[in-house]
Design an enzyme around this catalytic site. Structure first.
Site, PDB file in Angstrom:
ATOM      1  N   GLY A  99      11.102  16.005  33.890  1.00 19.05           N
ATOM      2  CA  GLY A  99      10.271  15.018  33.204  1.00 19.05           C
ATOM      3  C   GLY A  99       9.187  14.478  34.109  1.00 19.05           C
ATOM      4  O   GLY A  99       8.638  15.198  34.949  1.00 19.05           O
TER       5      GLY A  99
ATOM      6  N   GLU B 197      13.035   9.957  25.851  1.00 16.22           N
ATOM      7  CA  GLU B 197      13.655   9.717  27.173  1.00 16.22           C
ATOM      8  C   GLU B 197      15.092   9.239  27.016  1.00 16.22           C
ATOM      9  O   GLU B 197      15.357   8.037  26.998  1.00 16.22           O
ATOM     10  CB  GLU B 197      12.849   8.633  27.926  1.00 16.22           C
ATOM     11  CG  GLU B 197      11.375   8.916  28.133  1.00 16.22           C
ATOM     12  CD  GLU B 197      11.115   9.872  29.297  1.00 16.22           C
ATOM     13  OE1 GLU B 197      12.031  10.061  30.125  1.00 16.22           O
ATOM     14  OE2 GLU B 197      10.014  10.436  29.355  1.00 16.22           O
TER      15      GLU B 197
ATOM     16  N   THR C 279      16.491   9.875  32.971  1.00 19.41           N
ATOM     17  CA  THR C 279      16.371  10.233  31.551  1.00 19.41           C
ATOM     18  C   THR C 279      16.185  11.744  31.447  1.00 19.41           C
ATOM     19  O   THR C 279      15.312  12.316  32.095  1.00 19.41           O
ATOM     20  CB  THR C 279      15.169   9.528  30.894  1.00 19.41           C
ATOM     21  OG1 THR C 279      13.994   9.777  31.662  1.00 19.41           O
ATOM     22  CG2 THR C 279      15.412   8.036  30.775  1.00 19.41           C
TER      23      THR C 279
ATOM     24  N   ASP D 230      -0.079   5.187   0.753  1.00 18.10           N
ATOM     25  CA  ASP D 230      -0.301   6.216   1.778  1.00 18.10           C
ATOM     26  C   ASP D 230      -0.353   5.615   3.182  1.00 18.10           C
ATOM     27  O   ASP D 230      -1.147   4.716   3.439  1.00 18.10           O
ATOM     28  CB  ASP D 230      -1.625   6.941   1.511  1.00 18.10           C
ATOM     29  CG  ASP D 230      -1.605   7.637   0.167  1.00 18.10           C
ATOM     30  OD1 ASP D 230      -0.715   8.465  -0.045  1.00 18.10           O
ATOM     31  OD2 ASP D 230      -2.459   7.315  -0.681  1.00 18.10           O
TER      32      ASP D 230
ATOM     33  N   TYR E  49      19.834  20.049  34.924  1.00 22.39           N
ATOM     34  CA  TYR E  49      18.643  20.750  34.439  1.00 22.39           C
ATOM     35  C   TYR E  49      19.036  22.113  33.893  1.00 22.39           C
ATOM     36  O   TYR E  49      19.915  22.784  34.453  1.00 22.39           O
ATOM     37  CB  TYR E  49      17.620  20.924  35.574  1.00 22.39           C
ATOM     38  CG  TYR E  49      16.971  19.625  35.982  1.00 22.39           C
ATOM     39  CD1 TYR E  49      16.079  18.972  35.134  1.00 22.39           C
ATOM     40  CD2 TYR E  49      17.260  19.040  37.223  1.00 22.39           C
ATOM     41  CE1 TYR E  49      15.493  17.761  35.507  1.00 22.39           C
ATOM     42  CE2 TYR E  49      16.680  17.836  37.603  1.00 22.39           C
ATOM     43  CZ  TYR E  49      15.801  17.195  36.730  1.00 22.39           C
ATOM     44  OH  TYR E  49      15.227  16.020  37.092  1.00 22.39           O
TER      45      TYR E  49
ATOM     46  N   PHE F  72       5.803  -4.893  29.971  1.00 25.54           N
ATOM     47  CA  PHE F  72       6.459  -5.929  30.768  1.00 25.54           C
ATOM     48  C   PHE F  72       5.578  -6.290  31.937  1.00 25.54           C
ATOM     49  O   PHE F  72       4.816  -5.451  32.429  1.00 25.54           O
ATOM     50  CB  PHE F  72       7.823  -5.423  31.257  1.00 25.54           C
ATOM     51  CG  PHE F  72       8.778  -5.147  30.125  1.00 25.54           C
ATOM     52  CD1 PHE F  72       9.656  -6.122  29.682  1.00 25.54           C
ATOM     53  CD2 PHE F  72       8.766  -3.922  29.468  1.00 25.54           C
ATOM     54  CE1 PHE F  72      10.515  -5.882  28.609  1.00 25.54           C
ATOM     55  CE2 PHE F  72       9.618  -3.673  28.404  1.00 25.54           C
ATOM     56  CZ  PHE F  72      10.498  -4.657  27.976  1.00 25.54           C
TER      57      PHE F  72
ATOM     58  N   ASP G 200       0.879  -1.167   0.000  1.00 24.99           N
ATOM     59  CA  ASP G 200       0.000   0.000   0.000  1.00 24.99           C
ATOM     60  C   ASP G 200       0.929   1.233   0.000  1.00 24.99           C
ATOM     61  O   ASP G 200       2.102   1.118   0.359  1.00 24.99           O
ATOM     62  CB  ASP G 200      -0.864  -0.064   1.267  1.00 24.99           C
ATOM     63  CG  ASP G 200      -1.605   1.230   1.509  1.00 24.99           C
ATOM     64  OD1 ASP G 200      -2.349   1.658   0.611  1.00 24.99           O
ATOM     65  OD2 ASP G 200      -1.418   1.818   2.588  1.00 24.99           O
TER      66      ASP G 200
ATOM     67  N   ASN H 163      14.988  14.996  29.934  1.00 25.49           N
ATOM     68  CA  ASN H 163      13.897  15.344  29.021  1.00 25.49           C
ATOM     69  C   ASN H 163      14.083  16.697  28.351  1.00 25.49           C
ATOM     70  O   ASN H 163      14.605  17.628  28.930  1.00 25.49           O
ATOM     71  CB  ASN H 163      12.573  15.299  29.786  1.00 25.49           C
ATOM     72  CG  ASN H 163      12.322  13.916  30.348  1.00 25.49           C
ATOM     73  OD1 ASN H 163      12.781  13.585  31.434  1.00 25.49           O
ATOM     74  ND2 ASN H 163      11.643  13.100  29.581  1.00 25.49           N
TER      75      ASN H 163
ATOM     76  N   LEU I  47      21.838   9.024  29.361  1.00 23.08           N
ATOM     77  CA  LEU I  47      23.245   9.191  28.998  1.00 23.08           C
ATOM     78  C   LEU I  47      24.046   8.128  29.732  1.00 23.08           C
ATOM     79  O   LEU I  47      23.912   7.990  30.958  1.00 23.08           O
ATOM     80  CB  LEU I  47      23.735  10.605  29.362  1.00 23.08           C
ATOM     81  CG  LEU I  47      23.374  11.735  28.382  1.00 23.08           C
ATOM     82  CD1 LEU I  47      21.889  11.801  28.074  1.00 23.08           C
ATOM     83  CD2 LEU I  47      23.881  13.085  28.878  1.00 23.08           C
TER      84      LEU I  47
HETATM   85  P1  ADP Z   1      12.948  13.805  35.304  1.00 28.25           P
HETATM   86  O1  ADP Z   1      11.642  13.200  35.518  1.00 28.25           O
HETATM   87  O2  ADP Z   1      13.035  15.231  35.698  1.00 28.25           O
HETATM   88  O3  ADP Z   1      13.478  13.570  33.916  1.00 28.25           O
HETATM   89  P2  ADP Z   1      14.757  11.743  36.138  1.00 28.25           P
HETATM   90  O4  ADP Z   1      14.653  10.967  37.385  1.00 28.25           O
HETATM   91  O5  ADP Z   1      14.462  11.039  34.848  1.00 28.25           O
HETATM   92  O6  ADP Z   1      13.897  13.029  36.311  1.00 28.25           O
HETATM   93  O7  ADP Z   1      16.208  12.320  36.091  1.00 28.25           O
HETATM   94  C1  ADP Z   1      16.644  13.009  34.971  1.00 28.25           C
HETATM   95  C2  ADP Z   1      17.661  14.066  35.336  1.00 28.25           C
HETATM   96  O8  ADP Z   1      18.784  13.482  35.960  1.00 28.25           O
HETATM   97  C3  ADP Z   1      18.197  14.730  34.085  1.00 28.25           C
HETATM   98  O9  ADP Z   1      17.421  15.816  33.720  1.00 28.25           O
HETATM   99  C4  ADP Z   1      19.599  15.135  34.485  1.00 28.25           C
HETATM  100  O10 ADP Z   1      19.580  16.430  35.023  1.00 28.25           O
HETATM  101  C5  ADP Z   1      19.988  14.144  35.570  1.00 28.25           C
HETATM  102  N1  ADP Z   1      20.912  13.065  35.152  1.00 28.25           N
HETATM  103  C6  ADP Z   1      21.949  12.639  35.898  1.00 28.25           C
HETATM  104  N2  ADP Z   1      22.590  11.631  35.289  1.00 28.25           N
HETATM  105  C7  ADP Z   1      21.949  11.400  34.128  1.00 28.25           C
HETATM  106  C8  ADP Z   1      22.163  10.467  33.058  1.00 28.25           C
HETATM  107  N3  ADP Z   1      23.171   9.586  33.068  1.00 28.25           N
HETATM  108  N4  ADP Z   1      21.314  10.508  31.993  1.00 28.25           N
HETATM  109  C9  ADP Z   1      20.285  11.383  31.976  1.00 28.25           C
HETATM  110  N5  ADP Z   1      20.051  12.273  32.934  1.00 28.25           N
HETATM  111  C10 ADP Z   1      20.869  12.308  34.044  1.00 28.25           C
HETATM  112  N1  RBF Z   2       9.116   2.075  28.850  1.00 32.62           N
HETATM  113  C1  RBF Z   2       8.220   1.161  28.460  1.00 32.62           C
HETATM  114  O1  RBF Z   2       7.070   1.228  28.861  1.00 32.62           O
HETATM  115  N2  RBF Z   2       8.556   0.163  27.596  1.00 32.62           N
HETATM  116  C2  RBF Z   2       9.802   0.039  27.091  1.00 32.62           C
HETATM  117  O2  RBF Z   2      10.055  -0.875  26.299  1.00 32.62           O
HETATM  118  C3  RBF Z   2      10.783   0.970  27.502  1.00 32.62           C
HETATM  119  N3  RBF Z   2      12.059   0.898  27.054  1.00 32.62           N
HETATM  120  C4  RBF Z   2      12.993   1.834  27.432  1.00 32.62           C
HETATM  121  C5  RBF Z   2      14.285   1.777  26.933  1.00 32.62           C
HETATM  122  C6  RBF Z   2      15.250   2.723  27.295  1.00 32.62           C
HETATM  123  C7  RBF Z   2      16.626   2.618  26.752  1.00 32.62           C
HETATM  124  C8  RBF Z   2      14.887   3.769  28.187  1.00 32.62           C
HETATM  125  C9  RBF Z   2      15.884   4.786  28.598  1.00 32.62           C
HETATM  126  C10 RBF Z   2      13.590   3.829  28.682  1.00 32.62           C
HETATM  127  C11 RBF Z   2      12.635   2.865  28.314  1.00 32.62           C
HETATM  128  N4  RBF Z   2      11.350   2.888  28.849  1.00 32.62           N
HETATM  129  C12 RBF Z   2      10.408   1.991  28.404  1.00 32.62           C
HETATM  130  C13 RBF Z   2      10.883   4.162  29.344  1.00 32.62           C
HETATM  131  C14 RBF Z   2      10.825   4.302  30.797  1.00 32.62           C
HETATM  132  O3  RBF Z   2       9.528   3.898  31.117  1.00 32.62           O
HETATM  133  C15 RBF Z   2      11.035   5.801  30.955  1.00 32.62           C
HETATM  134  O4  RBF Z   2      12.389   6.076  30.959  1.00 32.62           O
HETATM  135  C16 RBF Z   2      10.404   6.356  32.168  1.00 32.62           C
HETATM  136  O5  RBF Z   2       9.027   6.234  32.028  1.00 32.62           O
HETATM  137  C17 RBF Z   2      10.769   7.815  32.292  1.00 32.62           C
HETATM  138  O6  RBF Z   2      10.045   8.399  33.278  1.00 32.62           O
HETATM  139 MG    MG Z   3      13.352  11.831  32.810  1.00 32.73          MG
END
Ligand code: ADP
Ligand code: RBF
Ligand code: MG
Length: 391
Positions: free
Chosen positions: A255, A319, A267, A22, A331, A349, A20, A269, A322
């Site tokens: 986040g 998300e 993670t 589109d 931040y 999961f 297909d 954001n 690093l």
């Molecule tokens: P949020 O809900 O605010 O994203 P998280 O618990 O996901 O909170 O933490 C993310 C924050 O943690 C990032 O915004 C960053 O400031 C800090 N941080 C510290 N180490 C890492 C890393 N290895 N990868 C991503 N963020 C990191």
């Molecule tokens: N969330 C899911 O619900 N399913 C996934 O398969 C999943 N895989 C992830 C893989 C990676 C590498 C990362 C960093 C996150 C993943 N998460 C997944 C997201 C996770 O739920 C998310 O980091 C948090 O919800 C952030 O608040």
């Molecule tokens: Mg985050």
């Protein structure tokens, strides 16, 4: 692999593929939505961007779509008039329709292995030609093309697929159809073919509508030709698939506040505005790439894009984790990302432990793959470290 089909349940092998257009190979839905929104607004009505309307429109012929819009939005015009107006707008827009992730890769692969490819689209022949004209190498890839105005009945009638098989001189049972719409899936099944669905609507709403398909995938990136008796892709590097890189950047914001706390996986954001159309353009899934923080350095990165099915989020987010131990959070700092490879679809999961385990596995895959070409070459990209003002 979590979330992907383990097998095709039928065990039947195919030697022809009918696609297909589109929503399966190119993203025309986004363009059409913009046009409909404009027209509806002109009649004083407000366009619903909720994705529900999309379900009704997917895979229908243009006049049928116009008729249902006239009815749903109570527009003071006929379906024919609405169609004319829509067409006058979209004619000039096809060049903006982008190939969907994995589409060009699929066509190249099938062509390289001399698997005959058909195109069966409900669009009129003229529109198909305009759309294909903007995609280098596509037109030559199709051995046959059957358009909506070349058959008596469009999908969900099997006619268009049966006609394509006839022109390909193939038995329907040896054809594999790839489709994004429930209507198209039903057409392919009614034609007696194997059907892989790649829904272009959010999976939460989608699953039930695609129950007729032999397999439902997250996107073309997850298609495994070998499950259907076709030659496998050989472009995976380590456990990751190289993709056309995408570049994003912006200040790190707060986040969901659970990455570190609930998962032990922080993670970083980015604001939705910084992601722009990238967010809707890219398919949900787990990706790898490079991250740059201008005052700190460049790091390997693994990230999820999507709705995080385990937490059932209301918004699609990016998300990035690093892969480095930072002594503090960052931040407000400018974060740059180059996303270079795809690992897997998002999955659900049965426990938090299993989700965490899987994310750590993704991190190991990313760490290893990012040392290999082509992924490693992006590490030195100036985009990762250039301060904002100097770009
Ligand atoms: P949020 O809900 O605010 O994203 P998280 O618990 O996901 O909170 O933490 C993310 C924050 O943690 C990032 O915004 C960053 O400031 C800090 N941080 C510290 N180490 C890492 C890393 N290895 N990868 C991503 N963020 C990191
Ligand atoms: N969330 C899911 O619900 N399913 C996934 O398969 C999943 N895989 C992830 C893989 C990676 C590498 C990362 C960093 C996150 C993943 N998460 C997944 C997201 C996770 O739920 C998310 O980091 C948090 O919800 C952030 O608040
Ligand atoms: Mg985050």
């Amino acid at each position: 692999m979590a979330g992907s089909p383990a097998s095709n349940c039928s065990n039947t092998l195919v030697d022809h593929v009918i696609l297909d257009l589109d929503g399966t190979l190119i993203d025309t839905e986004t363009l059409l939505d913009e046009v409909y929104a404009k027209i509806v607004w002109k009649y004083g009505k407000k366009w619903e961007w909720d994705g529900i309307g999309l379900i009704k429109r997917l895979g229908k012929r243009p006049l049928e779509v116009a008729a249902s819009l006239v009815e749903d939005y109570e527009l003071p015009c006929t379906a024919d008039e609405l169609l004319d107006e829509t067409l006058s707008h979209v004619e000039t827009m096809w060049s903006r329709a982008k190939a969907l992730p994995g589409a060009t890769r699929l066509l190249k692969h099938l062509r390289a292995h001399k698997i005959p490819i058909g195109l069966a689209s409900n669009s009129p022949a003229k529109n198909i030609r305009s759309k294909l004209a903007y995609q280098p190498g596509w037109l030559e890839s199709f051995k046959v093309i059957v358009a909506g105005d070349e058959v008596k009945e469009g999908k969900p009638s099997p006619e268009i697929y049966l006609e394509a098989a006839k022109l390909l001189k193939a038995r329907p049972s040896s054809c594999l159809v790839i489709e994004d719409s429930p209507t198209g899936v039903n057409a392919g099944k009614a034609a007696g073919m194997k059907v892989v669905a790649v829904p272009s609507i959010p999976s939460k709403i989608a699953r039930a509508l695609y129950s007729g398909a032999d397999s439902v995938l997250n996107s073309l990136l997850d298609f495994r030709p070998e499950l259907w008796g076709l030659p496998p892709f050989q472009d995976w590097v380590g456990k990751a698939l190289p993709i056309e890189p995408w570049y994003l950047g912006g200040p790190v914001i707060k986040g969901f506040g659970r990455g570190s706390k609930v998962l032990g996986i922080p993670t970083a954001n980015l604001p939705t505005a910084a992601l722009g159309s990238q967010l809707s353009q890219h398919v949900c899934g787990i990706y790898l790439g490079w991250a740059g923080l201008s005052n700190r350095g460049v790091y390997k990165m693994v990230m999820s894009v999507g709705w995080n099915p385990f937490f059932d989020n209301a918004a699609k987010t990016v998300e990035p984790w690093l892969l480095h131990d930072f002594p503090d959070d960052f931040y407000g700092e400018e974060l740059r990302l180059i996303v270079v490879g795809y690992i897997r679809p998002e999955a659900n999961f049965s426990s938090l432990e299993l989700l965490i385990e899987r994310i750590h596995e993704d991190a190991e895959i990313a760490k290893a793959a990012l040392d290999l070409l082509p992924f490693s070459s992006y590490q030195d990209d100036k985009f990762l470290t250039t301060p904002l003002a100097k770009q």
